[in-house]
Design an enzyme around this catalytic site. Structure first.
Site, short mmCIF file in Angstrom:
data_model
loop_
_atom_site.label_atom_id
_atom_site.label_comp_id
_atom_site.label_asym_id
_atom_site.label_seq_id
_atom_site.Cartn_x
_atom_site.Cartn_y
_atom_site.Cartn_z
N CYS A 817 5.56 3.10 -9.25
CA CYS A 817 6.88 2.79 -8.70
C CYS A 817 6.72 1.45 -8.00
O CYS A 817 6.36 0.47 -8.66
CB CYS A 817 7.39 3.89 -7.77
SG CYS A 817 6.15 4.56 -6.64
N ALA A 819 5.16 1.27 -4.40
CA ALA A 819 3.88 1.47 -3.72
C ALA A 819 2.95 2.37 -4.50
O ALA A 819 1.75 2.42 -4.23
CB ALA A 819 4.13 2.07 -2.33
#
Length: 890
Positions: A817, A819
């Site tokens: 995604c 992080a």
């Protein structure tokens, strides 16, 4: 001097003037009353009201003076002796009753004190920044006065947000050593604490006062004593305890430790009689009797105050609207009190339909008025407009700020101006709709004056909570009890524990299951008992996981007997119903087909129950974010720091992906995450990684080559809310991205009709080996800019398409995604759960999260994400989207 004069002396030509009568006549003409209100920023104002005015008139004037819109959370306090409300005189503190005349509630010409009455469970429910500011001031005051007890580490963190709100960003040239010594931030403040606060202050760079205050409240709301209306009481053994009324229910504290909680959904009736307070608990299906718990209060008045507090809290937090009392023609005994204000539900609903105000207001600096020694305390102004501004050079956001109408506060540890739920910080920002559960008529919470006839059994005497006495128990001089438990045939003892050194809580028995060894042993183990020794070993410094493992090791020993030394609970046989039901994760797997099917169905029932009660989320929030003992040293090396998108999201050294042909070394922010499906022989292999940065694109594709991956799953857009979440690491359709010896060509790009996801195909060419490989790329776009999807339909469809694309793959799937922890973890948990259902295995989401976090820290970042994926799992099972495969149905 004339000592006595005959009345006859005043006869004839004489005159009189009645001074006293004139004074009284003048007083009768003066129909106003002065009421002084002290506010949370220590300013005060004198209001003039008519003598006969009731409390709601003064409240309205106060709210108008403050220009406060979300006013239903607040009230005015006073004390019976006219002194300022403090923890020491809490028994004398009263709330201004809106329905009674003000003049009957003024004591000794004392002041009224503006305070938060109902503490919001989640600060994100508050629409106005100005309201959050007042909550911030109230919680600060609670900390300084000792109402809100907290560990030193949390105290320092909260103090650092106070400093950020008042002083702005840390400036080395301005904030010299000792710059905090003149500010009173926390009780018992020491030089060592100030050094810790300074280090934390440095981390809050670029947080505005509103941001810092929001983060302050986000951490404060997790404390056991947050928002608790405490009342002194005694148990049946005459031990001092405290009963706290909260939005969740009634909480029992002993020596500052929360030992029991009775939620509103568990309580059927509350009542009081003289100095006794009673709660009646809902009868469980397995019970044939009603449970009535009694507590001894210090006075009749304190008993009634506790009862009134329960009425108000239950109405405000649990009902859509206050109950209307029907007129009765028979003589009604007992209190006529009802809560007549608005509920939280009504307040929030009104806020949703009301336009946001863009307004400015002045922040005061209470810490500066508490300066020790060096600066004299300034005189309190009567008006807010007279506040003296700070002499420090002003910053653009120091005092005059704009309301947070269009944006949300930044996360505690993130540096981004537009954070999302993927970012660093791992701060829970649950964006759920408020959950209200008004009870049906048959199970409505009753009060003592609703049905006076039924309460006469209560009034005949005091229901004593039985003390913990057993002739066979081994009781030490300190009141400790030794309990011996032998496991059943399945190796279960029948109880759960909570707490641990990592949670700054003692180990306490959170649940005992009826008709299990822990329930049948003599002496019996009870909820709320504090465990001090296990098999003679002191566990005071152990982590929660270590305690659980120690208990399980005992089960597998030669004798199997577990010896617990416990400190008995202050309240006997009370149920901590906020804890999850026993055995969310069984100690041992089932062995035959019938048990296996039952185990899956049972796990789904437990999942639904945990979601409904909130216990599932409570257990998730107690789970460690990073596995203790695992290092992340490689991520902190100077040559690798710039390769991390977020400075606080780092891969474990033990499971990190090591590049063999990296352009600038072997480091990439990625971990191997392997999820085994018991009973099926399947191991789903993943690489969980952050979204590539411009400087790590080459390393990302090198990882794809070395891992021999053929599927990349992207669970984020490139740009979200104006912020780049991931660098666009692929070329446009028919275009080629050239990276040293790797060429990537986009051969296909197709957007799903609803626009929820995009499918791409890449041709990856290795010029050194002349090898070509086809890579599938699946990007999910239906996740909202903030929070979680309202409906899991599209997410479930995307996950099933990912599973279809994985068919026959043994190489790891790369999932990312921004992080690489939040939405990445949600997808991996969802696919793992689907595989478990197909394998006819029980699904325990918390166990899956634990397995993921053992391989990459912080997987599934927020409670909102966890709730969403749990709801998605339950829906996939209940609607038959995923079913056990035939080969596992035996």
């Amino acid at each position: 001097m004339i000592e006595s004069v005959s009345r006859r002396a005043f006869s004839g030509s004489s005159g009189t003037y009645n001074v006293r009568a004139s004074e009284l006549a003048r007083d009768r003409r003066l129909k106003t009353l002065s009421a002084t209100v002290v506010f949370l920023d220590d300013t005060q104002h004198c209001f003039q009201i008519e003598k006969r005015s009731k409390g709601h008139v003064l409240l309205d004037l106060v709210f108008q003076h403050l220009e406060l819109i979300e006013k239903d959370y607040f009230g005015l306090q006073y004390s019976e002796n006219g002194a300022a409300p403090t923890p020491s005189n809490s028994d004398l503190v009263r709330w201004l009753d809106p329905s009674k005349p003000v003049k009957k509630q003024i004591r000794n010409n004392g002041n009224f004190y503006f305070r938060v009455k109902f503490y919001v469970s989640d600060p994100s429910k508050l629409q106005e920044e100005y309201t959050r500011y007042h909550f911030f001031l109230q919680v600060r005051q609670d900390i300084l006065q000792g109402r809100l007890q907290l560990p030193p580490s949390t105290a320092c963190l909260l103090a650092s947000y106070i400093v950020q709100s008042e002083l702005g960003d840390y400036q080395p040239d301005e904030h010299l050593p000792g710059y905090l010594s003149g500010l009173q931030l926390i009780p018992g403040q020491t030089e060592e604490m100030e050094k810790k606060i300074t280090e934390l202050h440095k981390l809050h760079k670029r947080q505005s006062p509103a941001d810092a205050e929001f983060n302050f409240l986000e951490h404060a709301k997790r404390l056991d004593m947050y928002g608790v209306d405490l009342h002194r009481a005694r148990d049946s053994t005459n031990k001092d305890i405290q009963l706290g009324v909260t939005s969740l229910g009634l909480v029992v504290f002993h020596n500052g430790i929360r030992i029991n909680i009775f939620s509103w959904s568990k309580i059927v009736k509350i009542s009081f009689k003289r100095k006794q307070f009673f709660i009646q608990l809902r009868r469980e299906p397995s019970e044939d009797y009603d449970t009535l718990l009694g507590f001894n209060m210090t006075t009749y008045r304190s008993s009634k105050n506790l009862w009134k507090s329960c009425v108000e809290y239950h109405t405000f937090f649990r009902l859509h609207s206050p109950q209307t009392r029907t007129r009765r023609f028979h003589l009604s005994l007992g209190s006529k009190f009802t809560y007549s204000g608005r509920t939280e539900f009504q307040t929030i609903e009104e806020g949703r339909h009301r336009a946001r105000l863009e307004r400015h207001f002045i922040r005061s600096s209470p810490s500066k008025r508490l300066i020790r020694q060096t600066v004299p305390a300034p005189v309190i102004a009567e008006e807010k407009s007279k506040l003296i501004p700070s002499t420090r050079p002003s910053r653009s956001y120091d005092n005059k700020v704009t309301s947070l109408g269009a944006r949300e506060p930044r996360r505690a540890w993130g540096e981004a101006s537009h954070p999302s739920d993927d970012e660093g910080g791992f701060i829970d920002r649950t964006e759920e709709r408020p959950h209200f559960s008004p009870l049906s008529a048959s199970r409505t919470l009753s009060y003592v004056d609703d049905e006076p006839e039924t309460d006469r059994s209560v009034s005949t005497g005091v229901y004593e909570i039985p003390g913990y006495v057993d002739t066979q128990s081994q009781i030490s001089e300190e009141g400790l009890v030794v309990i011996r438990i032998t496991p059943d045939e399945q190796g279960r003892f029948g109880f759960n524990v909570k707490g641990g050194a990592n949670l700054n809580m003692p180990i306490v028995v959170s649940r005992v299951v009826p008709n299990t060894p822990a329930d049948r042993c003599c002496p019996k183990l009870n909820e709320g008992d504090q465990v001090l020794f296990i098999n003679g070993q002191n566990i005071s410094g152990m982590l929660h996981e270590q305690v659980v493992n120690l208990i399980r090791e005992t089960r597998d020993s030669a004798s199997g007997e577990l010896i617990l030394t416990v400190k008995p609970s202050a309240v006997y046989e009370a149920q901590d119903i906020e804890e999850p039901p026993y055995q969310y994760v069984p100690d041992r797997p089932h062995t035959n087909g019938i048990d296996q099917a039952d185990a899956l169905a049972e796990s789904m029932l437990l999942l639904a129950d945990g979601l409904a009660s909130g216990a599932l989320i409570a257990q998730f929030e107690q789970l460690y974010r990073k596995k203790p003992g695992l290092t992340t040293n490689e991520s902190r090396k100077q040559e690798n720091v710039n390769k991390n998108r977020y400075r606080d999201i780092s891969p474990y050294d033990a499971t990190r992906v090591i590049l063999q042909g990296g352009t600038t070394g072997d480091y990439i922010n990625a971990n191997y995450v392997n999820m085994e499906i018991p009973g099926s022989g399947i191991i789903n292999r993943y690489i969980a990684t952050q979204g590539p940065l411009p400087g790590t694109v080459a390393d990302f594709w090198q990882m794809v080559v070395e891992a021999q991956s053929t599927l990349i799953v992207m669970v984020t857009p490139v740009v979200e809310r104006g912020r780049i979440k991931c660098h666009k690491y692929w070329p446009a359709l028919t275009q080629t991205l050239e990276l040293s010896h790797l060429h990537i060509t986009c051969t296909r790009e197709e957007t799903e009709p609803t626009g929820s996801f995009i499918f791409r195909e890449f041709r990856l060419t290795n010029l050194e080996t002349e090898e070509e490989r086809h890579i599938s790329h699946m990007q999910y776009l239906a996740w909202p800019d903030h929070g979680v999807p309202e409906d899991p339909t599209q997410f479930l469809e995307f996950t099933m398409r990912v599973r279809k694309a994985r068919t026959g793959m043994v190489e790891p799937t790369i999932v990312h995604c921004s992080a690489g922890i939040g939405r990445t973890g949600v997808l991996i948990l969802m696919e793992t759960a689907m595989c478990l259902i197909e394998a006819n295995e029980p699904v325990y989401p918390l166990d899956i999260v634990r397995a993921m976090r053992d391989q990459r820290g912080m997987m599934i970042q927020t409670a909102a994400q966890y709730r969403f994926v749990c709801e998605s799992v339950h829906r996939a099972y209940s609607e038959g989207l995923v079913k056990p495969l035939e080969e596992f149905q035996r």
